[in-house]
Design a protein around this motif. Structure first.
Motif, PDB file in Angstrom:
ATOM      1  N   TRP A 229      45.232  47.099  44.725  1.00 34.25           N
ATOM      2  CA  TRP A 229      44.652  47.231  46.140  1.00 34.25           C
ATOM      3  C   TRP A 229      42.866  47.203  46.268  1.00 34.25           C
ATOM      4  O   TRP A 229      42.212  47.640  45.683  1.00 34.25           O
ATOM      5  CB  TRP A 229      44.675  48.359  46.764  1.00 34.25           C
ATOM      6  N   LYS A 230      42.725  45.669  46.134  1.00 36.02           N
ATOM      7  CA  LYS A 230      40.711  45.353  46.198  1.00 36.02           C
ATOM      8  C   LYS A 230      40.494  45.068  48.157  1.00 36.02           C
ATOM      9  O   LYS A 230      40.662  44.473  48.600  1.00 36.02           O
ATOM     10  CB  LYS A 230      40.797  44.443  45.464  1.00 36.02           C
ATOM     11  N   ALA A 231      39.699  46.002  48.065  1.00 40.20           N
ATOM     12  CA  ALA A 231      38.677  45.930  49.874  1.00 40.20           C
ATOM     13  C   ALA A 231      37.756  45.217  49.137  1.00 40.20           C
ATOM     14  O   ALA A 231      37.032  45.278  48.252  1.00 40.20           O
ATOM     15  CB  ALA A 231      38.755  47.428  50.233  1.00 40.20           C
ATOM     16  N   PHE A 232      37.230  45.040  50.283  1.00 42.56           N
ATOM     17  CA  PHE A 232      35.859  43.582  50.220  1.00 42.56           C
ATOM     18  C   PHE A 232      34.897  44.323  49.747  1.00 42.56           C
ATOM     19  O   PHE A 232      34.436  44.098  48.570  1.00 42.56           O
ATOM     20  CB  PHE A 232      35.492  43.003  51.685  1.00 42.56           C
ATOM     21  N   ASP A 233      34.717  45.625  50.021  1.00 43.88           N
ATOM     22  CA  ASP A 233      33.180  46.248  49.386  1.00 43.88           C
ATOM     23  C   ASP A 233      33.245  47.220  48.054  1.00 43.88           C
ATOM     24  O   ASP A 233      33.009  48.224  47.732  1.00 43.88           O
ATOM     25  CB  ASP A 233      33.290  47.181  51.028  1.00 43.88           C
ATOM     26  N   LYS A 234      35.033  47.537  47.599  1.00 51.84           N
ATOM     27  CA  LYS A 234      35.415  47.978  46.791  1.00 51.84           C
ATOM     28  C   LYS A 234      36.298  48.114  45.411  1.00 51.84           C
ATOM     29  O   LYS A 234      37.013  46.200  45.773  1.00 51.84           O
ATOM     30  CB  LYS A 234      36.174  49.589  47.065  1.00 51.84           C
ATOM     31  N   PRO A 235      35.722  48.609  43.987  1.00 53.65           N
ATOM     32  CA  PRO A 235      36.431  47.907  43.563  1.00 53.65           C
ATOM     33  C   PRO A 235      38.502  48.524  43.485  1.00 53.65           C
ATOM     34  O   PRO A 235      38.683  48.629  44.363  1.00 53.65           O
ATOM     35  CB  PRO A 235      36.652  49.180  42.066  1.00 53.65           C
ATOM     36  N   MET A 236      38.866  47.361  42.585  1.00 55.94           N
ATOM     37  CA  MET A 236      40.340  47.471  42.528  1.00 55.94           C
ATOM     38  C   MET A 236      40.988  48.836  42.572  1.00 55.94           C
ATOM     39  O   MET A 236      40.080  50.059  41.526  1.00 55.94           O
ATOM     40  CB  MET A 236      40.919  46.655  41.202  1.00 55.94           C
ATOM     41  N   GLN A 237      41.924  49.342  42.908  1.00 55.42           N
ATOM     42  CA  GLN A 237      42.802  50.902  42.441  1.00 55.42           C
ATOM     43  C   GLN A 237      43.979  49.982  42.772  1.00 55.42           C
ATOM     44  O   GLN A 237      44.641  49.471  43.627  1.00 55.42           O
ATOM     45  CB  GLN A 237      42.280  51.451  44.236  1.00 55.42           C
ATOM     46  N   TRP A 238      44.692  51.477  42.066  1.00 57.92           N
ATOM     47  CA  TRP A 238      46.418  50.995  41.355  1.00 57.92           C
ATOM     48  C   TRP A 238      46.815  52.365  41.833  1.00 57.92           C
ATOM     49  O   TRP A 238      45.680  53.255  41.764  1.00 57.92           O
ATOM     50  CB  TRP A 238      46.192  51.508  39.402  1.00 57.92           C
TER      51      TRP A 238
END
Length: 359
Positions: free
Chosen positions: A345-354
């Motif tokens: 999951w990648k938000a516009f303002d945040k790094p990828m999370q799993w």
């Protein structure tokens, strides 16, 4: 990290035949007196097979800047089938040049003969990024060439063994196209192909203007279509106009990767496969998916960040299953087969999370 001003393409090869993998960094150069001078930097591996150490031997290897080539990229391959590896250059204008290796087999490379566009090739869409590979299995190396439009051209070797000559087979070869979100990244996608050998198969990794690395099967004949395995390998995004080199440089039996980009950087990653790293990063996420098992939908809660959201859904073996771009933190799962999934999951303002989920 290495930084060479503008446009970098790493190459991994044992230049001096000492059994250690050396590093070449092809760069479109830095501005000098208003002129962008392409060149290649040569780093010799002065470490060991298990602990490589790179020492710069030349910032302008082969005095390449004197040839005044623009928008340079390159590959290494035995284009004349004489048993040694040659240096093949591509330029912004779409031409292919050849530095012939005149050394004996298994000796230190000697790139002493420069041949300016010897095959009279100018790719249809410019920014030629060459790759040497025998596509039609006739023992004569062919040329796969990435282009500015994000597609690959295939040139079949119609010459003789030892005397290569090439004819354009397709300017839209194997259905490969690395353009995405043209409203965001534009129509110029700068395909940059590289071979990778994984699980007994030859595959293609293709860099792009978006920074994504695409992973395709290698077609078994010129007329076959490539299958997209993954359109964002390892979720690397180290800058636009990505390029990649793949080789086991520390003798651990696992592929290592060097990535280049438009800014001239060169980054190193060590891994087991193009899909490695998915499971190892799951514990880092502070987000939660619910309900589980997911029947018809999944909600995400936590500090989810600002939309749009890029969402990648993977099977446990790392193969990509679904891809979404969302404005709300909700996934529709009705069409998913039952099983275990890994979600990035990648938000516009945040790094990828799993995360993990069960359907």
């Amino acid at each position: 990290m290495i930084d060479y001003g503008q446009g970098s393409k790493p190459l991994l090869f044992d230049i001096n035949a000492d059994g250690l993998t050396d590093l070449l960094v092809v760069t479109q150069g830095q501005f000098t007196n208003g002129y962008l001078s392409s060149r290649i930097a040569y780093y010799q591996n002065t470490g060991t097979a298990q602990i490589p150490k790179y020492t710069r031997m030349s910032a302008d290897w082969l005095n390449l800047s004197t040839y005044m080539l623009q928008g340079l990229t390159a590959c290494l391959g035995d284009i004349d089938a004489d048993g040694d590896v040659d240096l093949i250059l591509g330029t912004a204008s779409g031409q292919i040049h050849w530095f012939e290796n005149t050394a004996s087999i298994n000796q230190a490379a000697q790139f002493t003969v420069f041949k300016l566009n010897p095959f009279a090739i100018t790719v249809p869409f410019g920014s030629a990024a060459p790759l040497v590979y025998d596509v039609n299995k006739d023992q004569k190396p062919d040329l796969i060439v990435g282009m500015r439009n994000g597609k690959l051209a295939l040139y079949i070797n119609t010459g003789n063994v030892g005397v290569p000559g090439f004819s354009l087979y397709s300017s839209n070869w194997a259905g490969i196209d690395v353009r995405i979100e043209t409203s965001r990244y534009g129509l110029d996608a700068y395909a940059s192909p590289e071979l990778v050998f994984y699980s007994g198969q030859t595959q293609l990794l293709v860099g792009s203007a978006s920074g994504h690395i695409f992973n395709y099967t290698m077609p078994q004949n010129p007329a076959a279509t490539a299958t997209l395995i993954n359109d964002h390998v390892n979720f690397w995004n180290e800058g636009p106009q990505s390029t990649i080199a793949a080789k086991d440089i520390n003798a651990d039996g696992r592929l290592d990767f060097m990535l280049g980009n438009a800014a001239g950087g060169c980054m190193f990653f060590s891994s087991a496969s193009p899909q490695v790293g998915v499971n190892s990063q799951i514990a880092e996420s502070k987000l939660t998916l619910f309900p589980q098992p997911a029947e018809n939908f999944l909600y995400l809660k936590g500090n989810i960040g600002i939309p749009p959201y890029e969402v990648y859904v993977y099977l446990p073996d790392g193969s990509q299953h679904f891809k979404y771009q969302l404005d709300v933190p909700l996934l529709q799962t009705e069409q998913w087969p039952k099983g275990l999934y890994v979600i990035a999951w990648k938000a516009f303002d945040k790094p990828m999370q799993w995360l993990k989920c069960i359907k």
